[in-house]
Design a protein around this motif. Structure first.
Motif, short mmCIF file in Angstrom:
data_model
loop_
_atom_site.label_atom_id
_atom_site.label_comp_id
_atom_site.label_asym_id
_atom_site.label_seq_id
_atom_site.Cartn_x
_atom_site.Cartn_y
_atom_site.Cartn_z
N UNK B 448 0.82 -1.21 0.00
CA UNK B 448 0.00 0.00 0.00
C UNK B 448 0.85 1.27 0.00
N UNK B 450 4.45 1.74 -0.30
CA UNK B 450 5.75 1.92 -0.95
C UNK B 450 5.71 2.99 -2.04
N UNK B 451 4.66 2.94 -2.86
CA UNK B 451 4.59 3.88 -3.97
C UNK B 451 4.40 5.31 -3.49
N UNK B 452 3.69 5.46 -2.38
CA UNK B 452 3.48 6.80 -1.84
C UNK B 452 4.79 7.35 -1.26
N UNK B 454 7.84 6.43 -2.20
CA UNK B 454 8.73 6.72 -3.32
C UNK B 454 8.39 8.09 -3.91
N UNK B 455 7.11 8.36 -4.01
CA UNK B 455 6.67 9.65 -4.56
C UNK B 455 7.10 10.81 -3.64
#
Lengths: 129, 488, 420
Positions: B448, B450-452, B454-455
Motif C-alpha cells: 500500500x 511503498x509507492x506513496x 517513493x513519490x
C-alpha cells in the motif's frame, strides 16, 4: 480441421471447438461449432477467423490535473496486428486538465472507425499527493 | 583545501556509530566512512535484536565483560537516544538431565561474569512466563531484553552527527596509506580522506581493512543465519525470547519477540566466506520452522511476512576455533589505528562499552579534551501508532500531516515519513525511511505505502524516478515514466 | 488552539461503511434508497473508487450494467450515484479501529474522529499475497513486486517499474499486467503457475498472454531469486503433485523484475479487532444470508468477505445486503441463522456459511479443482434442495446460484457437494 477457441467476449470464457474447412483462396467455412454458452461465441469465432480484433486500454499524460494520467480505451476493437500502431498514436497525445471521461481523444484511429476515449475524469488542480 | 580529520571511522554500523558518538564527547573532528547508503545495512541490522545478559561467554573474555556492561547501561541509552528497548527477560528451555546440568553451568558462568537476575525455574513458572512454550524447566534471565537494532544504530549515528560527526555514505575504502606527516590517507570509491587516527570498525570487512592498515593475519569467517518474520498477531503469544540450551559456540535456533510486536524465528548458523550473499534457502526456512516449533508451537506459514539473513564476522584461529573480540592499537605496525576484529554477537549489546574501550585506547596515547557542547540527547521520529487517541488528535491539530496515514499496516503517518526523509544523516533510500518509521515493514510489505513513499522521496528531495534506490547502491526501483511529453 | 477541538466528539450515525470501493459505494446507494440516510462512507484514499481507479482495462460491468466498461468508468457510475443522492462520505480518512460495540475511529487531517454506528458495513477489499507470505527462497533484491503494486505504479503514478519481466502466478491481475507491461514496451518472458491449472480466467489467458505470445507454464515454481541490488534473474523449476521442485528441471531466466500474482487476502485486520470471526478458507468473515458477521450489527461484503472473480458480483453482493442492514437499523436485530452450510472436498468454500432457512439467498462458492459436466447439489437431511448444472467448473470462477427457502426445514444443516 478442428480448431479450439477461447471466447473473450465475456468472463465465461467459453471454450469453443469449430470444424473449419479452408477453401481455395484462403476463405474458411465453419462446418460446425460447439461449446459456446451464447450466440456471441459463434460471432466471435467467425471474426477470429477472418480478422481478429482487440480492444486496448492505456493512459495519456495530463497537464495541470490532480492526477498525472488519464486512462483511455477504444470504443471498438481494432485488428489485433495494429495494436502497437494504435499505441504509438496514443503515446503522442497529451491532455490539459480538466479532462472529462467520455471525451474523444483520437477519432477514427488508424481509420478503423474506432475512437480513443478518455475513461477517467481528471479535474484541474494541484497534483494529489 | 584538504580537510584533516582527527579520526576517521571505517564502518558505520552499530560499533562505528557508537564509537563516533563516544568520540564526539571530545573535541575531535570525526568522520565516518560507510560503504553502504545507510547505517545498519549489514550485521548491525541483520540479527535477533536480543540484548544479552552476558552469561554465555567465557569468564574474563571481552565478550563477557563488555556484554554485561552493555546490558546494564541499555536502559539509560534508550532514554537518552529514544530507541525501543524492553527488558523483557528471556528463557533457556531444557528437558533432559543433561540440559539441567548445562543450564547450571551457564548460571555459574553467568554469576562469575557478573550477571544478575538469573534463576532456574520449573515447568509451572516457565509456563507462567511464556504460556505457549514447550519445556520442562528453564533458566530465566530477567536482565535480558530486546532492542530495535535499526532504531538503536540510527540513534547512535544521528546523535553522533548532531554532535558534529560527518557521515560519508557510498564510500568503500580501497586503500590506506600514510603521508609524509604520518597522517592516514584513505582512498575510497568516492574520494580521498585524511586523518590522524583511523578506526577499523568494518564488521564483515574488518579483516580486509586490517590488512590495508598493515596488520595482517586475522582470519575472519562469516556465520550466516537466516530468519523468518511472523505477523504481529503472533506477538502476544511470545512475551520474551525463548532459546534452547546453548552449546559453547552457538545459541541455537530461537524465537524472539521484537520491540514492534512481531516474532522472529532463527537463526541457523552456516559458515560462509561470501559476505554479500543474503539469500535464504527453502531448506533453511523449513528447518527453522520445524526446529523452533519444538520450543514454541505457534509457527504457521500463514503468518510469515518476510525472511532475511545476517552474517556475523567471527575471528577464528588456525584450527577454526572462535576467538574473543580483539580491540587493539598496534603502535608499531599502524600507529593511531584502533583495530576492532571479530565483533560479532554480543556486539549489539556491547556496542557502547566497546566504543568506550576503543576511546580508552586512544586516551592512553593522547590527551583528549572534553567537548563541552556534547549533547547526549537525541529524539527520533515520533511514533503516531504508539500514542493514545487523545495524543494522536493533538498531534494532528498541531500538524495535519499526522492526519494522513501512509503505511496502513503499521499506522505510519505522512508527518513521520517526512521527518524520516529529512533525517540528520541525509540517507535517501527507501529502506532508510523503512528503518526510521517501520513503514513497509507490516504484513502487506509495502503493497500500500511503498509507492506513496517513493513519490514523497522524489518530491521532497527533488529526485527523478530512476534515482530512487531501494537499499543498496544499484537497487534502482524504476525505469522512468510511462508517459512523458513528446516533441511534436 | 481551540480547547473544544482537543476533545474527540462521538458522532452518531445509523450506518458506517468502511471503504469507498465497488462494494462500499454499492451498499451505500442501496441503503440510501431504502431510507437509511444517516450513513457515512469512509475512504482512506483521496478519491472514491477503490482499486478500480487503477484497473484501466475493460471487461467490467457486463453483468451489473450490461456493457463493457473500464475500471474507472465502472467506479464512476457508483460515484455519480453517490453524488446525485448526496450520500455523505469522507475521503483521506483511515479507520484505525472498529469496536465490537460498533464505534469507529478514523484518522483525518482535521483530527481523530469517532462515530457510534447502529450498524457497520465492512467493505475494505483485499490485499495481495507477498513474497514473504509465500516464502520464495533466495536473495532480496529490489524488483520483486506484486501485480497490483506494478499496476498502481504504471496507471496511477506514471512510473515504469519493469523492463525484462517474469511473472509468478496466473492470477487475473498478473495476466492483465503482462499485457499492460507489453503494451508499454516491457518484455514479459513467461508466466509460471505452481498449480496444474491456471488460477485466472480463460479469457485473460487468451487476450493477455496468447495474443502477445507470452508463454504460460503450469506446475512450475520459482526456487531462487538472484541479485543483491536489482533483480538479475530467477531460477524456475517444475514441481511435482505436492508442489515440490523436481531436481534437474531448474532453468534460469534473466530479468529485472519478478511480478507476483499469487493470490489475494481479504483485508480483515480491523474486523478481527471488532470480534468478527473469520473462515479459515476464505479468510473473510463467517456470515449468514444477511451478510451479518459473528459480531452483531457488523456486516461484510465484497472482497473483504471472499475474493471475487468479477467486480460486478462485488457490487451485487454489497447491494443485496442493504435490505438486511436497513431492517437491522430499524428493528435492532435479525433472525438467527442456525443452519450451517457444510461442503464436500470438491468445494473450496461457500458464502454464506450459515442461514436462517427463512428467506431466499444467493449461495456463492468456488470449486477446488477444474471439473467438467458436473452438478453442484445442495442437500438437507439427504434431500436435494437445489441443483446447479455446470458444463465446466473451474476454481478461477466464482459460482453463484439462488436457493429458495421454501424447500428448507429447520434443525438440519445443508450439505453442498459436486457430483460428476
Amino acid at each position: 480441421m478442428l480448431k479450439e477457441f477461447t471466447c473473450i467476449i465475456c468472463p465465461n470464457g467459453c471454450g469453443i471447438s469449430a470444424d473449419i474447412e479452408i477453401k481455395e483462396g484462403g476463405d474458411s467455412l465453419i462446418r460446425s461449432i460447439e461449446g459456446a454458452l451464447c450466440p456471441r461465441g459463434e460471432i466471435y469465432v467467425k471474426q477470429e477467423l477472418i480478422d481478429p480484433r482487440r480492444n486496448i486500454a492505456t493512459s495519456v499524460l495530463v497537464k495541470g490535473g490532480i492526477l498525472p494520467l488519464a486512462s483511455v480505451r477504444l470504443t471498438k476493437p481494432i485488428p489485433k496486428d495494429r495494436i502497437f500502431d494504435a499505441m504509438e498514436e496514443i503515446k503522442k497525445c497529451c491532455l490539459k486538465a480538466p479532462v472529462t471521461a467520455g471525451t474523444v481523444l483520437v477519432e477514427n484511429i488508424l481509420g478503423y472507425d474506432a475512437d480513443v476515449i478518455v475513461t477517467k475524469s481528471v479535474p484541474a488542480g494541484k497534483l494529489l499527493k | 583545501m584538504k580537510q584533516l580529520y582527527d579520526v576517521l571511522i571505517i564502518g558505520g554500523g552499530v560499533i562505528g556509530s557508537a564509537i563516533a558518538r563516544e568520540m564526539s564527547r571530545y573535541r575531535l573532528k570525526i568522520g565516518v566512512l560507510e560503504k553502504n547508503l545507510d547505517v545498519c545495512c549489514e550485521t548491525s541490522g541483520r540479527n535477533s535484536g536480543v540484548v544479552h545478559g552476558g552469561f554465555a561467554y567465557n569468564t574474563d573474555s571481552l565478550k563477557a565483560k563488555l556484554c554485561v556492561e552493555g546490558n546494564k547501561i541499555m536502559g539509560q541509552l534508550s532514554e537518552e537516544l529514544d530507541f525501543a528497548f524492553q527488558r523483557c527477560g528471556k528463557v533457556l528451555v531444557g528437558n533432559t538431565p543433561e540440559d539441567q546440568e548445562s543450564l547450571e553451568r551457564t548460571m555459574k558462568q553467568g554469576k562469575a561474569n557478573g550477571v544478575s537476575g538469573m534463576e532456574l525455574i520449573g515447568k509451572e513458572r516457565l509456563h507462567e512466563l511464556v504460556p505457549a512454550v514447550i519445556g520442562e524447566f528453564a533458566m530465566y534471565s530477567a536482565e535480558s531484553g530486546i532492542v530495535d537494532p535499526f532504531g538503536y544504530t540510527i540513534a547512535l549515528a544521528e546523535n553522533a552527527a548532531e554532535n558534529g560527526v560527518d557521515y560519508f555514505f557510498d564510500n568503500e575504502v580501497t586503500a590506506i596509506e600514510r603521508d609524509a606527516d604520518s597522517n592516514y590517507v584513505i582512498t575510497t570509491s568516492a574520494g580521498t580522506f585524511y586523518s590522524r587516527w583511523v578506526v577499523n570498525s568494518a564488521g564483515l570487512g574488518c579483516g580486509k581493512i586490517s590488512e590495508l592498515l598493515g596488520i595482517g593475519g586475522y582470519k575472519i569467517i562469516g556465520s550466516k543465519g537466516d530468519y523468518i518474520i511472523l505477523d504481529k498477531r503472533t506477538g502476544p503469544l511470545l512475551p520474551m525470547p525463548v532459546y534452547p540450551v546453548p552449546s559453547n559456540t552457538y545459541m541455537g535456533i530461537h524465537v524472539t519477540n521484537t520491540t514492534d510486536g512481531n516474532v522472529i524465528v532463527g537463526p541457523n548458523a552456516d559458515l560462509t566466506d561470501n559476505f554479500t550473499y543474503y539469500g535464504v534457502s527453502q531448506e533453511n526456512m523449513d528447518y527453522l520452522a520445524s526446529s523452533a516449533s519444538d520450543l514454541w508451537p505457534c509457527i504457521h506459514k500463514k503468518d510469515y511476512i518476510r525472511n532475511y539473513s545476517g552474517i556475523l564476522p567471527k575471528w577464528v584461529d588456525e584450527n577454526g576455533a572462535i576467538q574473543d573480540f580483539k580491540i587493539e592499537v598496534q603502535d608499531l605496525k599502524a600507529p593511531r589505528a584502533i583495530n576492532l576484529i571479530g565483533i560479532e554477537s554480543p556486539g549489539l549489546t556491547a556496542a557502547v562499552p566497546i566504543a568506550r574501550y576503543a576511546v580508552g585506547l586512544m586516551a592512553e596515547r593522547e590527551k583528549l579534551t572534553l567537548n563541552s557542547s556534547f549533547n547526549p540527547i537525541r529524539k527520533g521520529v515520533v511514533r503516531f501508532a504508539e500514542l493514545s487517541k487523545e495524543e494522536q488528535n493533538l498531534k494532528i491539530l498541531e500538524n495535519p500531516e499526522y492526519g494522513e496515514v501512509i503505511c496502513r499496516c503499521e499506522t505510519v503517518t505522512k508527518a513521520e515519513i517526512l521527518q524520516a526523509i529529512h533525517n540528520p544523516l541525509g540517507v535517501d533510500t527507501m529502506t532508510g525511511i523503512k528503518y526510521r518509521t517501520r513503514s513497509m515493514m507490516g504484513r502487506c510489505q509495502g503493497g500500500y505505502c511503498q509507492m506513496r513513499i517513493a513519490q514523497l522521496l522524489e518530491q521532497e528531495l527533488g529526485k527523478k524516478e530512476d534515482q530512487i534506490q531501494y537499499a543498496r547502491k544499484g537497487s534502482q526501483m524504476f525505469f522512468g515514466k510511462v508517459r512523458q511529453e513528446v516533441e511534436s | 488552539m481551540n480547547a473544544q477541538l482537543k476533545e474527540i466528539q462521538v458522532e452518531q450515525v445509523d450506518v458506517v461503511i468502511i471503504g469507498g470501493g465497488p462494494a462500499g459505494l454499492a451498499a451505500a446507494a442501496e441503503l440510501y434508497r431504502r431510507g437509511i440516510h444517516n450513513l457515512l462512507v469512509i475512504e482512506r484514499e483521496k478519491q472514491l473508487g477503490g482499486i478500480l481507479r487503477q484497473c484501466i482495462h475493460d471487461g467490467f460491468g457486463l453483468t451489473r450494467f450490461q456493457t463493457a466498461l473500464s475500471g474507472p468508468e465502472y467506479a464512476q457510475r457508483f460515484i455519480d450515484t453517490i453524488e446525485e443522492l448526496n450520500i455523505p462520505y469522507i475521503t483521506d480518512a483511515t479507520v484505525l479501529e472498529v469496536t465490537h460495540e460498533r464505534q469507529v475511529t478514523a484518522v483525518t487531517r482535521e483530527g481523530m474522529r469517532t462515530w457510534q454506528a447502529k450498524a457497520v458495513i465492512l467493505t475494505m477489499g483485499c490485499r495481495e499475497r507477498t513474497r514473504g507470505a509465500i516464502g520464495i527462497p533466495g536473495e532480496r533484491p529490489t524488483g520483486v513486486l506484486t501485480a497490483g503494486v506494478a499496476q498502481a505504479y504504471m496507471n496511477l503514478f506514471n512510473t515504469m517499474p519493469a523492463k525484462e519481466v517474469v511473472i509468478l502466478g496466473s492470477g487475473d491481475i498478473g495476466m492483465i499486467m503482462a499485457r499492460r507491461l507489453t503494451l508499454e514496451g516491457a518484455h514479459v518472458k513467461a508466466v509460471f503457475e505452481i498449480q496444474p491449472y491456471p488460477s485466472g480466467l480463460p479469457r485473460n489467458i487468451e487476450q493477455c498472454l496468447n495474443d502477445y505470445d507470452i508463454p504460460l507454464y503450469l506446475s512450475h515454481g520459482i526456487t531462487a531469486i538472484h541479485g543483491n541490488t536489482r533483480l538479475t534473474g530467477v531460477t524456475v523449476s517444475k514441481v511435482d503433485e505436492n508442489f515440490k521442485p523436481i531436481p534437474g528441471t531448474e532453468k534460469e531466466y534473466k530479468c529485472d523484475t519478478l511480478i507476483l500474482s499469487v493470490g489475494l487476502i481479504p483485508e480483515n485486520e480491523l474486523s478481527l479487532d471488532a470480534g468478527v470471526i473469520l473462515d479459515e478458507r476464505t479468510r473473510g468473515a463467517l456470515v449468514d444470508e444477511n451478510f451479518q458477521t459473528a459480531a452483531e450489527g457488523i456486516f461484510a461484503a465484497g472482497n473483504v468477505l471472499h475474493v471475487h472473480d468479477l467486480v460486478d458480483f462485488v457490487s451485487i453482493e454489497a447491494e443485496s445486503l442493504a435490505d438486511s442492514v436497513a431492517k437491522y437499523v430499524i428493528e435492532g436485530s435479525l433472525k438467527p441463522a442456525a443452519i450451517s452450510i457444510n461442503t464436500d472436498c470438491n468445494i473450496g468454500y461457500t458464502v454464506p456459511q450459515r442461514v436462517s432457512g427463512e428467506k431466499e439467498f444467493t449461495l456463492s462458492l468456488r470449486v477446488k479443482r477444474p471439473m467438467k459436466d458436473c452438478r453442484i447439489v445442495v442437500r438437507q437431511a439427504g434431500k436435494e434442495v437445489a441443483v446447479k448444472k455446470m458444463k465446466k467448473a473451474i476454481p478461477a470462477e466464482m459460482i453463484r446460484f439462488v436457493i429458495s427457502h421454501e424447500k428448507l426445514v429447520s434443525g438440519s444443516d445443508l450439505e453442498v457437494c459436486v457430483e460428476c
